[in-house]
Design an enzyme around this catalytic site. Structure first.
Site, PDB file in Angstrom:
ATOM      1  N   CYS A   1     -15.584 -18.127  26.967  1.00 49.30           N
ATOM      2  CA  CYS A   1     -16.779 -17.285  27.129  1.00 49.30           C
ATOM      3  C   CYS A   1     -18.050 -18.126  27.068  1.00 49.30           C
ATOM      4  O   CYS A   1     -18.292 -18.944  27.936  1.00 49.30           O
ATOM      5  CB  CYS A   1     -16.775 -16.178  26.076  1.00 49.30           C
TER       6      CYS A   1
ATOM      7  N   ASP B   1     -13.503  -8.159  34.747  1.00 47.18           N
ATOM      8  CA  ASP B   1     -14.522  -9.010  34.136  1.00 47.18           C
ATOM      9  C   ASP B   1     -15.871  -8.711  34.769  1.00 47.18           C
ATOM     10  O   ASP B   1     -16.055  -8.927  35.973  1.00 47.18           O
ATOM     11  CB  ASP B   1     -14.151 -10.484  34.332  1.00 47.18           C
TER      12      ASP B   1
ATOM     13  N   HIS C   1     -12.053  -9.645  30.275  1.00 43.91           N
ATOM     14  CA  HIS C   1     -12.810 -10.777  29.752  1.00 43.91           C
ATOM     15  C   HIS C   1     -12.501 -10.944  28.262  1.00 43.91           C
ATOM     16  O   HIS C   1     -12.507  -9.988  27.504  1.00 43.91           O
ATOM     17  CB  HIS C   1     -14.309 -10.507  29.942  1.00 43.91           C
TER      18      HIS C   1
END
Length: 244
Positions: free
Chosen positions: A134, A180, A212
């Protein structure tokens, strides 16, 4: 941009079970989680964490898994003691945009520089790989060039600019999630074109049916998520075994 800024989905996830085996130490004044392999291969992996930093059990367990593959693995505190905890974030008392503004390239890059220098010149590792989850994906891109990282891996990256991705000079592997809102299909295709134009080794694997954050914070009780999480880790290990 090659991926969009972090959003609420960057904070969702499930705490993984297990007991971390590493130690928390200092590199200069930087709190760092160290996972040392029983049978070291001479190479190291630097994990650029998500917003929860090195105190997060999931990333410590992931570091332990990389160490079990022979890599000295470390997770530095990129946030100078200001990493978020899931409990604090979910309390609703965090101004997330303000927190992100405090932790940008002007504050994170110097920490990354100190850690890379320590691994390369003090610990004298042979080759250094970078892993970014991330938020951390941006700093894999920013360090994936001559004299810094030798190979990189990102899982569902956020906040990576097209300029940063275009500047890399070393091999990069990306694990992407089908669902995502940050590393969207459009951004994934844009990233693929940038990497193809660079003429460097690259890989983008897409994992269907997962969101995600799956590679670090997925709910492993769900069969599809556990499959994707396990395969994404194997993707990273295979990449580093070949390119480091």
């Amino acid at each position: 941009m090659a991926s969009l800024p972090p959003g609420e989905c960057c904070t969702k996830g499930t705490k993984h079970e297990g007991t971390p085996k590493g130690t928390v130490e200092k590199i200069q004044n930087i709190t760092t989680y160290f996972a040392r392999p029983a049978n070291p291969n001479g190479n190291a992996i630097l994990i650029f964490s998500d917003i929860f930093g090195p105190i997060y059990q999931n990333v410590q367990l992931m570091a332990d898994d990389f160490a079990a593959q022979g890599y000295l693995t470390i997770v530095p505190d990129l946030f100078n003691g200001d990493a978020l905890s899931p409990e604090l974030f979910y309390s609703g008392k965090v101004d997330f945009p303000a927190w992100l503004a405090r932790h940008n390239t002007t504050t994170v890059d110097p920490i990354a520089n100190i850690v890379v220098d320590h691994l390369k010149n003090t610990l004298e590792v042979k080759k250094l790989g970078g892993v970014g989850y991330c938020f951390g994906g941006k700093y894999v891109a920013r360090n994936l060039k001559d004299g810094l990282l030798d190979a990189g891996y990102m899982a569902h990256p956020s906040f990576v600019t097209s300029e940063e991705l275009s500047a890399i000079t070393k091999p990069l592997s990306i694990a992407a999630s089908e669902i995502d809102t940050i590393f969207t299909s459009e951004k994934r295709h844009e990233s693929e074109q940038i990497l193809a134009d660079l003429k460097i080794p690259y890989q983008i694997d897409l994992y269907g049916g997962v969101e995600h954050g799956f590679a670090l914070r997925g709910d492993l009780s769900i069969k599809e998520v556990k499959f994707a999480t396990d395969r994404a880790f194997e993707q990273a290990v295979t990449w580093f075994n070949y390119w480091l």
